[in-house]
Structures are given as structure tokens and as C-alpha cells.
Write a protein that holds these residues in place. Sequence first.
Motif, PDB file in Angstrom:
ATOM      1  N   UNK A 121       0.776  -1.298   0.047  1.00  0.00           N
ATOM      2  CA  UNK A 121       0.138  -0.047   0.000  1.00  0.00           C
ATOM      3  C   UNK A 121       0.850   1.216  -0.118  1.00  0.00           C
ATOM      4  N   UNK A 122       2.062   1.272   0.712  1.00  0.00           N
ATOM      5  CA  UNK A 122       2.925   2.462   0.781  1.00  0.00           C
ATOM      6  C   UNK A 122       3.484   2.689  -0.491  1.00  0.00           C
ATOM      7  N   UNK A 123       4.069   1.695  -1.372  1.00  0.00           N
ATOM      8  CA  UNK A 123       4.761   1.934  -2.513  1.00  0.00           C
ATOM      9  C   UNK A 123       3.654   2.019  -3.611  1.00  0.00           C
ATOM     10  N   UNK A 124       2.361   1.760  -3.244  1.00  0.00           N
ATOM     11  CA  UNK A 124       1.502   1.708  -4.509  1.00  0.00           C
ATOM     12  C   UNK A 124       1.644   0.429  -5.622  1.00  0.00           C
ATOM     13  N   UNK A 125       2.104  -0.555  -5.193  1.00  0.00           N
ATOM     14  CA  UNK A 125       2.090  -1.827  -6.056  1.00  0.00           C
ATOM     15  C   UNK A 125       1.386  -2.934  -5.170  1.00  0.00           C
ATOM     16  N   UNK A 126       1.120  -4.160  -5.947  1.00  0.00           N
ATOM     17  CA  UNK A 126       0.468  -5.174  -5.286  1.00  0.00           C
ATOM     18  C   UNK A 126       1.697  -6.062  -4.857  1.00  0.00           C
ATOM     19  N   UNK A 127       2.463  -5.688  -3.917  1.00  0.00           N
ATOM     20  CA  UNK A 127       3.568  -6.365  -3.395  1.00  0.00           C
ATOM     21  C   UNK A 127       3.414  -7.274  -2.151  1.00  0.00           C
ATOM     22  N   UNK A 128       3.446  -8.538  -2.035  1.00  0.00           N
ATOM     23  CA  UNK A 128       3.344  -9.110  -0.702  1.00  0.00           C
ATOM     24  C   UNK A 128       4.781  -9.726  -0.200  1.00  0.00           C
ATOM     25  N   UNK A 144      19.138   3.973   7.710  1.00  0.00           N
ATOM     26  CA  UNK A 144      18.158   5.443   7.898  1.00  0.00           C
ATOM     27  C   UNK A 144      16.842   5.080   7.077  1.00  0.00           C
ATOM     28  N   UNK A 145      16.690   4.330   6.144  1.00  0.00           N
ATOM     29  CA  UNK A 145      15.488   3.980   5.579  1.00  0.00           C
ATOM     30  C   UNK A 145      14.695   2.968   6.433  1.00  0.00           C
ATOM     31  N   UNK A 189       6.858   9.860   6.333  1.00  0.00           N
ATOM     32  CA  UNK A 189       8.220   9.019   6.598  1.00  0.00           C
ATOM     33  C   UNK A 189       8.200   7.826   6.268  1.00  0.00           C
ATOM     34  N   UNK A 190       7.473   7.126   6.623  1.00  0.00           N
ATOM     35  CA  UNK A 190       7.405   5.680   6.282  1.00  0.00           C
ATOM     36  C   UNK A 190       7.170   5.258   4.956  1.00  0.00           C
ATOM     37  N   UNK A 191       6.340   6.091   4.380  1.00  0.00           N
ATOM     38  CA  UNK A 191       6.136   5.837   2.702  1.00  0.00           C
ATOM     39  C   UNK A 191       7.395   6.182   1.821  1.00  0.00           C
ATOM     40  N   UNK A 192       7.771   7.236   2.397  1.00  0.00           N
ATOM     41  CA  UNK A 192       9.173   7.614   1.664  1.00  0.00           C
ATOM     42  C   UNK A 192      10.171   6.686   1.806  1.00  0.00           C
ATOM     43  N   UNK A 193      10.448   5.974   2.883  1.00  0.00           N
ATOM     44  CA  UNK A 193      11.262   4.972   3.177  1.00  0.00           C
ATOM     45  C   UNK A 193      11.032   3.809   2.393  1.00  0.00           C
TER      46      UNK A 193
END
Length: 404
Positions: A82-89, A171-172, A184-188
Motif C-alpha cells: 500500500x505504501x509503495x503503490x504496487x501489489x507487493x506481498x 536510515x531507511x 516518513x514511512x512511505x518515503x522510506x
Amino acid sequence: MNNIPAHIPPALVWDHSFDRFTAEMEDPFLAASRLHAGPPLIWATDAAYGRPGWIATRHDLIDEIFLDHEHFSAERPGMIGEMIGVDLRLNPIEIDPPAHHAYRRNLNPVFTPKAMSALEDAVRQTCAMLVQIFAARGECDFIADFAVPFPSYIFLDLMDLPRDMAPTFLKWEEDLMRGGEVSDRVGAARAIYQYLCDHKDRQVADPSNPLNRAIVDGHFEGRPLDHLEMMGMYYVLWVGGLDTVYSTLGWVMHHLATHPDLQARLAEHPELVPQAVEEFTRAYSVVVTHRRVARDFEFHGVAMKAGEEVHLPLALANRDPDRFADPHRVRIDRKSRHIAFGTGVHNCLGVHLAKREIRIVIEEFLRQFSHIRLAGEDAMQFHTGRTFGVDRLRLCWDRRDGSE
């Protein structure tokens, strides 16, 4: 107390933040264990990141939930995808059987005890190299100087990623796991994903070692893994490789520094270190994992609805007084089965590497140093959250070789 779902019994509602609750005392494991005085299953208004959900507080329930993938699914929406905008599991930990087995089969050979034994010398050399930097000083911040870089270097070598990028990666990781703002979480999450995409593409063209080859040449039901399947594997190894071991090491070394009798015993009898590792990982189980209710059903007399989150703090399982006598005491002669690395099909893939890293650190520190102790009154600082970790641990010691 607003917006409590109608099916939640009032007696099970716990109107607290789990993360703040576990940070209220000087010891987060003791703080969390206060929940043992209540019901074995509670509905927290803030179970994680401000979201409500169930929290299982007892060993037997947590163990049962791990094993019941039909009702408690690891395949939960949102999270990294959800944070990176792809269907990743995260692959395979966010995938249920039987598909889980088919994916994990690609990685299992790389993480067997035999495969991890082949890394023994490299792990010990990395440990010795880091210790040498501060040994003569007589003190260090164990977290910044050792516990963070040590498992990070091991992980980066295993993935064939550059060590000089470790500060950026860490840092990420910090922003991803404990970022104060959603942004911050989404950017990382997105920065990690893009970096791993580039790494994956290079490995597809020319796989550089057994782990990368296992991923880019992997198969699922007779076909090659696709992009997102490979990325799910890279991402899960990233998250697992950079956070859990460093967190555990901080608690282990804090315990040794504050229990000189045990420290002396292990120094005199290094053959006891492997069983000490088992007890340390029981007593200092740092991870809070979770599941999603797969469909409406009744669990131990409690109605649960599809989609609800169920949080599983492993510290509550492994310090349950109904399961372990004197659970808050570290007794290295204890012969009891714990679930610090999970159980069932989703048990930790890297368990053999993690235990080896912890064992080698204890052996090397006790071989070189005696009277390891806290350096000052404000020597230790920790955080809670999805992982209980030590942020600062100032130590001092005497050199066993007598040098200054």
C-alpha cells in the motif's frame, strides 16, 4: 471508547496504545507482561500505528493462531504494498499455504544449518573487525558501534549489497519501522523498493551468489518467478535482516552487563553459550507480528470478523507464567520450547543465521573482555513498537589480555 464494533464484548475492550503501554516502565518486557493479568484475548483501540485490533496475550493462543492459517491469514492487505503503490506481498511470510511452501522452497536451501555453517568464519571475522575498532578504548556505545553495523554487514554480504551504503539503508529501515509520520514511512518504503528493483535487475542479468541466484532463478508451480514475486523476497529479506538481530543483541548484552555471575559462568564455560542463546531469545523476544482474520468465526467463545487484525507479541507468549516457571528470570539451564522465531509454516527463515550471529557475538565479547558493565547511570535507552529494540547501550570493560 468510540467506534467499538458491536460484536466486541465490553469486557475485552482495552482502551490503550500498545506501544505507549509497553514503554511506560524501565523494562518493556515487564511492562507488556502486565497484560497477563487480563483476558487472553483483548480488543485494543490502538493495537498498532493508531489502528484497532485484537491482541493475543497468552502463549497457547498465540501458538494456535500461528498454526491456524485457515482462520488467521498472513495475507493481509496494505502494509508495504500500500505504501509503495504496487501489489507487493512480502514473500513468503505474507503468503498462506499451499503457495507459501512453493515460494519458500526456493529460499530454504540457502538458509539450512549446513549453509549457515559455511558462513561461520565470515561472521566471526566481521565481529572481530568491529570489536577491534573500539576494544582499546575500554568503552563503546554497543548499539551504534556494534549491534547496528554487525548484522547489517552480514546481511549486505549475503545479498551482495555494498557495505558503504549501510548508513543509508539503516536510515531507511529506521524510518520504515519507526517513522513518526506516515510520510516518513512511505518515503522510506519507496526508496527501499526502488533500490531493490535496481539490484534485482542487475541480478537477473548476472546473479552474483547463491541467494540472489535462488531468487532470480526461482520458480513457482513450474514457471519462473515474476517481478513482484522476486521483489517480495528481496523486501522480506531486507526487513528481516536489518532489524531483528540488532534489537535482540542489545537486550542480550544489557543482560550480561547487569548479571555478572552469568557473564562469568559463560566466560568460564563457553560450551554453554548455545543453550544461553536459546534462553536469551525466549526472554527477549523482540517481535510483534500479526495476522488477519480470514472469515467470520468464533474463536474461544469470541466472535471475530473477517479483516480484523490480530497482533501477536512474542514477548507475551514467551514470558507467559502459565507456560514458563519464573518467566522473567533468565535461566540458561531451562529446557523449554519457545516460539521466539514463530512456529508452524511461517517460522523464521533466518533462524539459524540469527542464532549463529548471537552466539558468535557472546563468544567473542567474553573471550576478549571481562567485567563488562554499564557505563554510567544513563547508559541505556530503548524503543517499543513492532520491534522492542535498544537505541543506546554504553558499556565499559576490562581487557582479558591486561592491555590498556
